[in-house]
Design a protein around this motif. Structure first.
Motif, PDB file in Angstrom:
ATOM      1  N   ARG A 162       0.834  -1.222   0.000  1.00  0.00           N
ATOM      2  CA  ARG A 162       0.000   0.000   0.000  1.00  0.00           C
ATOM      3  C   ARG A 162       0.858   1.257   0.000  1.00  0.00           C
ATOM      4  O   ARG A 162       1.904   1.296   0.659  1.00  0.00           O
ATOM      5  CB  ARG A 162      -0.894   0.004   1.230  1.00  0.00           C
ATOM      6  CG  ARG A 162      -1.672   1.302   1.380  1.00  0.00           C
ATOM      7  CD  ARG A 162      -2.583   1.311   2.566  1.00  0.00           C
ATOM      8  NE  ARG A 162      -3.740   0.451   2.348  1.00  0.00           N
ATOM      9  CZ  ARG A 162      -4.749   0.340   3.216  1.00  0.00           C
ATOM     10  NH1 ARG A 162      -4.717   1.011   4.356  1.00  0.00           N
ATOM     11  NH2 ARG A 162      -5.767  -0.450   2.949  1.00  0.00           N
TER      12      ARG A 162
ATOM     13  N   LYS B   6      -5.347   6.236  -0.984  1.00  0.00           N
ATOM     14  CA  LYS B   6      -4.428   5.106  -0.876  1.00  0.00           C
ATOM     15  C   LYS B   6      -4.449   4.293  -2.166  1.00  0.00           C
ATOM     16  O   LYS B   6      -5.423   4.357  -2.931  1.00  0.00           O
ATOM     17  CB  LYS B   6      -4.795   4.215   0.314  1.00  0.00           C
ATOM     18  CG  LYS B   6      -6.096   3.465   0.159  1.00  0.00           C
ATOM     19  CD  LYS B   6      -6.527   2.794   1.464  1.00  0.00           C
ATOM     20  CE  LYS B   6      -7.803   2.000   1.272  1.00  0.00           C
ATOM     21  NZ  LYS B   6      -8.561   1.751   2.482  1.00  0.00           N
TER      22      LYS B   6
ATOM     23  N   ASN C 108      -3.859   0.234  -3.103  1.00  0.00           N
ATOM     24  CA  ASN C 108      -3.554  -1.147  -2.698  1.00  0.00           C
ATOM     25  C   ASN C 108      -3.038  -1.872  -3.938  1.00  0.00           C
ATOM     26  O   ASN C 108      -3.729  -1.898  -4.962  1.00  0.00           O
ATOM     27  CB  ASN C 108      -4.806  -1.850  -2.170  1.00  0.00           C
ATOM     28  CG  ASN C 108      -5.217  -1.337  -0.795  1.00  0.00           C
ATOM     29  OD1 ASN C 108      -4.475  -0.603  -0.145  1.00  0.00           O
ATOM     30  ND2 ASN C 108      -6.402  -1.712  -0.355  1.00  0.00           N
TER      31      ASN C 108
ATOM     32  N   LYS D 232      -1.891  -5.195  -4.200  1.00  0.00           N
ATOM     33  CA  LYS D 232      -2.279  -6.615  -4.233  1.00  0.00           C
ATOM     34  C   LYS D 232      -1.520  -7.402  -5.310  1.00  0.00           C
ATOM     35  O   LYS D 232      -2.081  -7.857  -6.325  1.00  0.00           O
ATOM     36  CB  LYS D 232      -3.786  -6.766  -4.387  1.00  0.00           C
ATOM     37  CG  LYS D 232      -4.256  -8.103  -3.822  1.00  0.00           C
ATOM     38  CD  LYS D 232      -5.756  -8.242  -3.823  1.00  0.00           C
ATOM     39  CE  LYS D 232      -6.365  -7.903  -2.481  1.00  0.00           C
ATOM     40  NZ  LYS D 232      -7.731  -8.395  -2.303  1.00  0.00           N
TER      41      LYS D 232
ATOM     42  N   HIS E  61     -15.137  -5.939   6.979  1.00  0.00           N
ATOM     43  CA  HIS E  61     -15.079  -4.759   7.840  1.00  0.00           C
ATOM     44  C   HIS E  61     -15.907  -3.634   7.235  1.00  0.00           C
ATOM     45  O   HIS E  61     -16.345  -3.714   6.087  1.00  0.00           O
ATOM     46  CB  HIS E  61     -13.620  -4.289   8.033  1.00  0.00           C
ATOM     47  CG  HIS E  61     -12.966  -3.797   6.778  1.00  0.00           C
ATOM     48  ND1 HIS E  61     -12.445  -4.643   5.819  1.00  0.00           N
ATOM     49  CD2 HIS E  61     -12.750  -2.533   6.299  1.00  0.00           C
ATOM     50  CE1 HIS E  61     -11.927  -3.943   4.824  1.00  0.00           C
ATOM     51  NE2 HIS E  61     -12.103  -2.656   5.083  1.00  0.00           N
TER      52      HIS E  61
ATOM     53  N   SER F 199     -12.215  -8.733   0.870  1.00  0.00           N
ATOM     54  CA  SER F 199     -11.625  -9.220  -0.387  1.00  0.00           C
ATOM     55  C   SER F 199     -10.685 -10.367  -0.056  1.00  0.00           C
ATOM     56  O   SER F 199     -10.233 -10.513   1.083  1.00  0.00           O
ATOM     57  CB  SER F 199     -10.877  -8.094  -1.115  1.00  0.00           C
ATOM     58  OG  SER F 199      -9.709  -7.745  -0.405  1.00  0.00           O
TER      59      SER F 199
ATOM     60  N   ARG G 295      -3.244  -6.814  -8.785  1.00  0.00           N
ATOM     61  CA  ARG G 295      -4.581  -6.209  -8.863  1.00  0.00           C
ATOM     62  C   ARG G 295      -4.523  -4.871  -8.145  1.00  0.00           C
ATOM     63  O   ARG G 295      -4.889  -4.740  -6.997  1.00  0.00           O
ATOM     64  CB  ARG G 295      -5.630  -7.130  -8.224  1.00  0.00           C
ATOM     65  CG  ARG G 295      -7.073  -6.730  -8.504  1.00  0.00           C
ATOM     66  CD  ARG G 295      -7.846  -6.337  -7.255  1.00  0.00           C
ATOM     67  NE  ARG G 295      -7.201  -5.267  -6.501  1.00  0.00           N
ATOM     68  CZ  ARG G 295      -7.507  -4.969  -5.244  1.00  0.00           C
ATOM     69  NH1 ARG G 295      -8.368  -5.671  -4.582  1.00  0.00           N
ATOM     70  NH2 ARG G 295      -6.904  -3.954  -4.616  1.00  0.00           N
TER      71      ARG G 295
ATOM     72  N   TYR H 114      -7.993   3.841  -3.761  1.00  0.00           N
ATOM     73  CA  TYR H 114      -9.205   4.084  -2.965  1.00  0.00           C
ATOM     74  C   TYR H 114      -9.140   5.520  -2.476  1.00  0.00           C
ATOM     75  O   TYR H 114      -8.192   5.901  -1.773  1.00  0.00           O
ATOM     76  CB  TYR H 114      -9.275   3.139  -1.765  1.00  0.00           C
ATOM     77  CG  TYR H 114      -9.490   1.693  -2.147  1.00  0.00           C
ATOM     78  CD1 TYR H 114     -10.768   1.140  -2.177  1.00  0.00           C
ATOM     79  CD2 TYR H 114      -8.414   0.887  -2.488  1.00  0.00           C
ATOM     80  CE1 TYR H 114     -10.967  -0.185  -2.527  1.00  0.00           C
ATOM     81  CE2 TYR H 114      -8.595  -0.441  -2.847  1.00  0.00           C
ATOM     82  CZ  TYR H 114      -9.879  -0.976  -2.865  1.00  0.00           C
ATOM     83  OH  TYR H 114     -10.072  -2.284  -3.223  1.00  0.00           O
TER      84      TYR H 114
HETATM   85  O1  LIG Z   1      -8.072  -3.690  -1.940  1.00  0.00           O
HETATM   86  C1  LIG Z   1      -8.769  -4.564  -1.405  1.00  0.00           C
HETATM   87  O2  LIG Z   1      -8.764  -5.730  -1.785  1.00  0.00           O
HETATM   88  C2  LIG Z   1      -9.684  -4.233  -0.260  1.00  0.00           C
HETATM   89  C3  LIG Z   1      -9.381  -2.913   0.341  1.00  0.00           C
HETATM   90  C4  LIG Z   1     -10.052  -2.616   1.624  1.00  0.00           C
HETATM   91  O3  LIG Z   1     -11.080  -3.157   1.963  1.00  0.00           O
HETATM   92  C5  LIG Z   1      -9.448  -1.597   2.458  1.00  0.00           C
HETATM   93  O4  LIG Z   1      -8.347  -1.113   2.130  1.00  0.00           O
HETATM   94  O5  LIG Z   1     -10.061  -1.245   3.501  1.00  0.00           O
END
Ligand SMILES: O=C(O)CCC(=O)C(=O)O
Length: 256
Positions: free
Chosen positions: A59, A97, A99, A101, A111, A190, A199, A203
């Protein structure tokens, strides 16, 4: 036109093909620049995780002060316009952010983001996928229930297992160019990325601007909290977020 009624009913909304190819290419190139910052003495807040292929970037956060293209797109573009429609008033960025992955990268336990978002009670986020997000690569799964507010949590801030098992989850597969908007009380999770390519997804989280601008305070707080915990908390699991919902593995000493 934004389908505000759908969002209010379900707590999430997909805009298919919202970014054209040029806009997507510019966003993708900018994300790759931010990823490059993780490996030097460069700006941003970066977190790593262990995978079968070694330590990888999980991240990046807190990058818009340092990247004009991303700042313009995120703070003053299509996404913030849609979010303003959903709030029914102008929106201000709360946090941003990416992510990454990578193959084998960890998923996230069920969550609600609201658990981790301080200062304001209600936020809306936009997921910007840069690679295909599928059940195999670890797309989001969402469930109804956002109107119930805070659901029962365990001591890590995740939705309590017994409650999560009662929710009616559905996957939200997305292609690059699509956008997913979701409420900070929308339950989601996820899985691990089981494919051979990353992936990546950004966000972007906003609050109604009438409630104030808390972005700097949020990052000051997060940095202080992580620094006081030696950046690795108890070393048993990876903390990349204020709430403890990430399921990735910690990097063994010095790998990152
Ligand atoms: O990127 C993901 O797979 C989920 C991300 C997520 O739920 C989060 O960062 O709170």
């Amino acid at each position: 036109m934004t389908d505000v009624a759908f969002f209010r009913e379900h707590g999430w909304l997909v805009l298919s093909g919202a970014f054209d190819i040029d806009r997507l290419a510019a966003f993708d190139a900018a994300v790759e620049q931010v990823a490059g910052w993780a490996f030097g003495n460069s700006p941003g807040l970066h977190h790593f995780e262990q995978t079968g292929a070694g330590a990888v970037l999980a991240r990046s956060e807190d990058f818009i002060p340092h990247h004009e293209v991303l700042r313009d797109e995120i703070c003053d573009g299509l996404i913030s316009d849609v979010i303003a429609d959903l709030f029914d008033e102008p929106a201000v960025l709360f946090k941003e952010k990416i992510n990454y992955k990578h193959p084998g990268g960890g998923g996230f336990a069920p969550h609600q983001d609201a658990t981790a978002y301080r200062f304001v009670d209600h936020h809306i986020s936009c997921m910007v996928p840069l690679d295909p997000a599928t059940p195999e690569s670890g797309c989001l799964h969402v469930a109804p229930g956002f109107r119930e507010g805070q659901l029962p949590t365990d001591d890590r801030g995740r939705i309590d297992d017994a409650h999560a098992a009662t929710l009616d989850w559905e996957p939200v597969p997305l292609a690059p160019g699509d956008l997913l908007f979701f409420d900070s009380y929308t339950p989601h999770y996820s899985d691990t990325n089981h494919t051979k390519r990353a992936r990546r997804a950004a966000y972007l989280t906003y609050n109604a601007s009438s409630l104030g601008d808390f972005r700097e305070r949020y990052y000051a707080d997060k940095r202080a909290e992580f620094e006081s915990a030696g950046n690795d908390f108890d070393g048993q699991r990876v903390r990349i977020s204020i709430s403890d919902d990430f399921l990735g593995r910690p990097v063994s000493g010095g790998d990152a």
